[in-house]
Design a protein around this motif. Structure first.
Motif, PDB file in Angstrom:
ATOM      1  N   ILE A  61      37.328 -30.530  25.294  1.00  0.00           N
ATOM      2  CA  ILE A  61      37.546 -29.659  24.142  1.00  0.00           C
ATOM      3  C   ILE A  61      37.386 -30.491  22.883  1.00  0.00           C
ATOM      4  O   ILE A  61      37.676 -31.683  22.874  1.00  0.00           O
TER       5      ILE A  61
ATOM      6  N   GLY B  75      35.095 -25.339  23.755  1.00  0.00           N
ATOM      7  CA  GLY B  75      35.241 -25.975  25.059  1.00  0.00           C
ATOM      8  C   GLY B  75      33.875 -26.322  25.605  1.00  0.00           C
ATOM      9  O   GLY B  75      32.876 -25.678  25.273  1.00  0.00           O
TER      10      GLY B  75
ATOM     11  N   VAL C  26      38.487 -23.593  26.655  1.00  0.00           N
ATOM     12  CA  VAL C  26      38.818 -23.332  25.254  1.00  0.00           C
ATOM     13  C   VAL C  26      39.815 -22.184  25.108  1.00  0.00           C
ATOM     14  O   VAL C  26      40.686 -22.214  24.233  1.00  0.00           O
TER      15      VAL C  26
ATOM     16  N   HIS D  59      41.097 -27.303  17.733  1.00  0.00           N
ATOM     17  CA  HIS D  59      40.432 -27.183  19.033  1.00  0.00           C
ATOM     18  C   HIS D  59      39.825 -25.789  19.141  1.00  0.00           C
ATOM     19  O   HIS D  59      40.539 -24.820  19.398  1.00  0.00           O
TER      20      HIS D  59
ATOM     21  N   ALA E 193      33.046 -31.064  21.590  1.00  0.00           N
ATOM     22  CA  ALA E 193      33.515 -30.811  22.951  1.00  0.00           C
ATOM     23  C   ALA E 193      32.582 -31.424  23.994  1.00  0.00           C
ATOM     24  O   ALA E 193      33.033 -31.919  25.030  1.00  0.00           O
TER      25      ALA E 193
END
Length: 250
Positions: free
Chosen positions: A49, A35, A23, A32, A60
């Motif tokens: 992600i 992660g 991430v 985004h 994610a």
């Protein structure tokens, strides 16, 4: 402390660091922001992600599961999600917990607690869960055969399927295979009919015919198109769909 929670192992901490790097290296603070990393029985790690979207973009954890599968990993042992901007380990949402339980019931999940990161079995993280493989057919009380696929139908189609007027269903983004199927009708008291998918045909929406519409229980092609737009508002004439042919099991 909850005895079902274990202190993280060295491998667990490596998994957390892997997710953090995913991430921090690829996050953008908007779409985004989380992660994830999953580890398989061979110790390999696979990252993912999130992809935020108002229609429900994947978390994610789900992306990491897909990445692992695409790389050939099958036996997954641990998973973790880490937030951007130093937020640390995050607990999975309810949907992710259900997916993990259904597809990887032996996996452990790293979660934050007041005492720090802990490892917990997914079965403990989602107690009293709905277990897809153990649901029972409402029609006769018999358990679903293991591995039998399911087709969900709107309640208005129950009579047409029961009487044989409807022997196909057009599906969009809903993978189906030939073989046994449980047809689930979403009424207050759920009804399940046992059937068999005899064959499937792929075509574009524009290639649907009057015969497809009639077999699907509609008056004509125009009514089928209207119904498709009702169920799938974003469907386009160029999209690929699957015409599923089925019969009731005897």
């Amino acid at each position: 402390m909850d005895t079902t929670m274990n202190l993280p192992t060295e491998e667990d901490l490596e998994l957390v660091e892997f997710a953090r790097r995913v991430v921090e290296s690829n996050g953008d603070g908007e779409v985004h922001t989380v992660g994830a990393a999953v580890r398989d029985a061979q110790g390999r790690m696979f990252g993912g992600i999130n992809l935020y979207h108002f229609t429900g973009g994947p978390c994610a954890e789900l992306v990491a599961l897909g990445h692992a599968r695409a790389a050939g990993a099958r036996d997954l042992t641990a998973i973790v999600a880490v937030g951007d901007t130093g937020r640390g380990v995050l607990a999975p949402c309810g949907r992710d917990r259900q997916v993990l339980l259904d597809h990887h019931p032996g996996i452990r999940v790293l979660v934050p607690t007041v005492g720090g990161v802990r490892s917990v079995a997914i079965t403990d993280l989602l107690p009293h869960a709905y277990v897809w493989a153990e649901q029972s057919a409402a029609a006769d009380g018999a358990p679903y055969p293991a591995g039998t696929q399911t087709l969900a139908f709107h309640r208005t189609y129950l009579d047409a399927v029961r009487t044989g007027r409807k022997t196909t269903t057009v599906r969009f983004r809903d993978p189906v295979e030939a073989g046994p199927v449980n047809m689930v009708f979403e009424l207050d008291d759920e009804v399940v009919l046992s059937g068999v998918v005899t064959h499937i045909a792929s075509k574009s929406v524009a290639e649907l015919t009057e015969a497809d519409a009639v077999a699907d229980g509609f008056r004509d092609l125009a009514e089928l198109h209207d119904r498709l737009r009702f169920h799938y508002p974003d469907i386009k004439s160029t999209d690929d769909i699957t015409v599923v042919h089925f019969r009731l099991a005897h």
